[in-house]
Structure formats: structure tokens, C-alpha cells
Design a protein around this motif. Structure first.
Motif, mmCIF file in Angstrom:
data_model
loop_
_atom_site.group_PDB
_atom_site.id
_atom_site.type_symbol
_atom_site.label_atom_id
_atom_site.label_comp_id
_atom_site.label_asym_id
_atom_site.label_seq_id
_atom_site.Cartn_x
_atom_site.Cartn_y
_atom_site.Cartn_z
ATOM 1 N N ASP A 46 -18.651 -27.267 11.094
ATOM 2 C CA ASP A 46 -19.637 -26.538 10.296
ATOM 3 C C ASP A 46 -20.127 -25.287 11.031
ATOM 4 O OD1 ASP A 46 -19.469 -28.481 8.295
ATOM 5 O OD2 ASP A 46 -21.172 -29.615 9.082
ATOM 6 N N THR A 47 -20.382 -25.425 12.335
ATOM 7 C CA THR A 47 -20.841 -24.280 13.131
ATOM 8 C C THR A 47 -19.765 -23.199 13.191
ATOM 9 O OG1 THR A 47 -22.289 -25.674 14.460
ATOM 10 C CG2 THR A 47 -21.644 -23.554 15.417
ATOM 11 N N GLY A 48 -18.517 -23.611 13.425
ATOM 12 C CA GLY A 48 -17.420 -22.651 13.457
ATOM 13 C C GLY A 48 -17.246 -21.935 12.126
ATOM 14 N N TYR A 55 -18.719 -13.265 9.808
ATOM 15 C CA TYR A 55 -17.780 -12.132 9.871
ATOM 16 C C TYR A 55 -17.314 -11.750 8.465
ATOM 17 C CZ TYR A 55 -13.164 -10.005 10.324
ATOM 18 O OH TYR A 55 -12.069 -9.199 10.179
ATOM 19 N N LYS A 56 -16.904 -12.756 7.703
ATOM 20 C CA LYS A 56 -16.440 -12.528 6.326
ATOM 21 C C LYS A 56 -16.931 -13.707 5.484
ATOM 22 C CE LYS A 56 -12.645 -10.987 3.592
ATOM 23 N NZ LYS A 56 -11.440 -10.217 3.617
ATOM 24 N N ASN A 57 -17.989 -13.503 4.743
ATOM 25 C CA ASN A 57 -18.710 -14.559 4.043
ATOM 26 C C ASN A 57 -17.872 -15.272 2.971
ATOM 27 O OD1 ASN A 57 -20.958 -16.133 3.503
ATOM 28 N ND2 ASN A 57 -21.620 -14.785 1.863
#
Length: 96
Positions: A46-48, A55-57
Motif C-alpha cells: 500500500d505504501t509503495g 508520481y502518477k495518480n
């Protein structure tokens, strides 16, 4: 493609690892990677995903009932030297 790299730590400890670059990917035709899993490391996944989405939603997102799951993350406990395996069908196994 296979490569090797060497890590040298501040305590003068050397670690060797093997890196494999795959010729396939797990992103679907909509350019999303929808994931789920039962790994004890899901908080790290989840964190990654959150960092990448900064960076790119919206590229990496948790699976829902409205989309097809692209990746399932689970744990493995095998003594073969692997710390993780990724399969072209979307399964990812994390080592201990």
C-alpha cells in the motif's frame, strides 16, 4: 534479462543479489494495476502504491468488485534462496 549487483553497507558488509528484468508486465489494458492479497507485507505494498501514485495518480490501486484483479500478493516460505517471485499471471509471492 539477468543482471547482478553488489551492495556495500556502512558496516563493511557486502551483500550480493541477482536482478531479473521481465519482458512482460502486469498493467491492464486501461493502464492500471489493480492489486489485492493476503501477505503480511500488504501495508508495504500500500505504501509503495501510494508513493508511485504520487508520481502518477491512479495507476496502482487496490482491487475492487468493479475491476479485474491484475495482481495478487501472498507470502511464501521456501528454502530456495528466493526472496520473492512474480508470475506473468499476476501472482506475486514474498519470501520470509
Amino acid at each position: 534479462m539477468k543482471g547482478y549487483f553488489r551492495l556495500i553497507f556502512a558496516f563493511n558488509v557486502t551483500a550480493f543479489a541477482t536482478l531479473y528484468i521481465q519482458i512482460w508486465h502486469l498493467v491492464d489494458s486501461g493502464k492500471h494495476l489493480d492489486y489485492d492479497g493476503n501477505s503480511i507485507y500488504m501495508s508495504h505494498i500500500d505504501t509503495g502504491a501510494s508513493i508511485w501514485n504520487g508520481y502518477k495518480n491512479g495507476v496502482i490501486r487496490p482491487d475492487s468488485i468493479f475491476v479485474i484483479e491484475d495482481v495478487f500478493v501472498s507470502d511464501i516460505d521456501v528454502a530456495n534462496g528466493n526472496t520473492g517471485l512474480t508470475y506473468p499471471n499476476g501472482k506475486i509471492d514474498h519470501g520470509p
